[in-house]
Design an enzyme around this catalytic site. Sequence first.
Site, PDB file in Angstrom:
ATOM      1  N   CYS A  15      -9.600 -27.595   2.930  1.00 40.77           N
ATOM      2  CA  CYS A  15     -10.925 -28.226   3.003  1.00 40.77           C
ATOM      3  C   CYS A  15     -11.161 -29.278   1.923  1.00 40.77           C
ATOM      4  O   CYS A  15     -12.258 -29.848   1.844  1.00 40.77           O
ATOM      5  CB  CYS A  15     -12.024 -27.176   2.939  1.00 40.77           C
ATOM      6  SG  CYS A  15     -12.247 -26.402   1.313  1.00 40.77           S
TER       7      CYS A  15
ATOM      8  N   CYS B 259       0.832  -1.200   0.000  1.00 37.86           N
ATOM      9  CA  CYS B 259       0.000   0.000   0.000  1.00 37.86           C
ATOM     10  C   CYS B 259       0.868   1.251   0.000  1.00 37.86           C
ATOM     11  O   CYS B 259       0.552   2.238  -0.664  1.00 37.86           O
ATOM     12  CB  CYS B 259      -0.912  -0.037   1.225  1.00 37.86           C
ATOM     13  SG  CYS B 259      -1.840   1.449   1.530  1.00 37.86           S
TER      14      CYS B 259
ATOM     15  N   CYS C 285      -7.987 -28.542  -2.498  1.00 34.37           N
ATOM     16  CA  CYS C 285      -7.597 -27.529  -1.505  1.00 34.37           C
ATOM     17  C   CYS C 285      -6.873 -28.173  -0.328  1.00 34.37           C
ATOM     18  O   CYS C 285      -7.312 -29.202   0.202  1.00 34.37           O
ATOM     19  CB  CYS C 285      -8.842 -26.791  -1.016  1.00 34.37           C
ATOM     20  SG  CYS C 285      -8.526 -25.610   0.326  1.00 34.37           S
TER      21      CYS C 285
END
Length: 250
Positions: free
Chosen positions: A248, A188, A245
Amino acid sequence: MLTDDELTRYARHIVLREIGGAGQMKLRGSRVAVVGAGGIGVPVLQYLAAAGVGALTVVDDDVVSASNLQRQVLYTTGDVGSPKALLAARRLFDLNPFATVTPVVQRIEAASADTLLAGHDVVVDGTDSFATRLTVADTAWRLHIPLVSAAIGQFHGQVGTFTGWLADAPCYRCYVGDAFDADDCDTCAEDGVLGAMTGMVGSMAALEAIRAIVPFGEPATGKLHIIDGLTPSMRTIRMPKDPGCSTCGA
């Protein structure tokens, strides 16, 4: 029961058919953990406290810097150098004394994440590193806590709700995989960010957190809202569960 003062404070919620008195009672009895009290976390905290969420936990180890003030509107010039979590707790009490705010002035890490997040009804993540985001996401998945994840860069933002322990719902890693912050990762400070965009994205994250507590409208889990401040426009995409994944997947 809601007190007379609470009935007055939350009147505009209570007249909403989708919220009503029962929904407001759910908000009062809920606990929400907000990880990161920066550009995204500030509007999340303000709107959740104002909405009547009964207990908020603010996790952030950072202090206010002058460069934060362009977008982190909970803090003032005189706050520079002070811990954000402590300041947020103080300001949120002034906003709504019915909300209990617990400041945690430490960085959330794998060793502490279960202890810090257990017992909450929703976790909102507005942090700025994949290492922290993945730690929070994996912990929320393990504890079966809905995760609202929000991110921003320059003029763009994303907000998604993840409940990956459910058979047909993705987790955060289904979306980003095993992402990491490269040494040359944009920041940022280098790229800039429009202050008002953090307010928009944080407000939407607060909306999704409230939706997770008091269901209204269409279910948000498995959806990613992408906001473009340049156009301006917003689009929503559905995210499938990734069978491969590492969190999960089957």
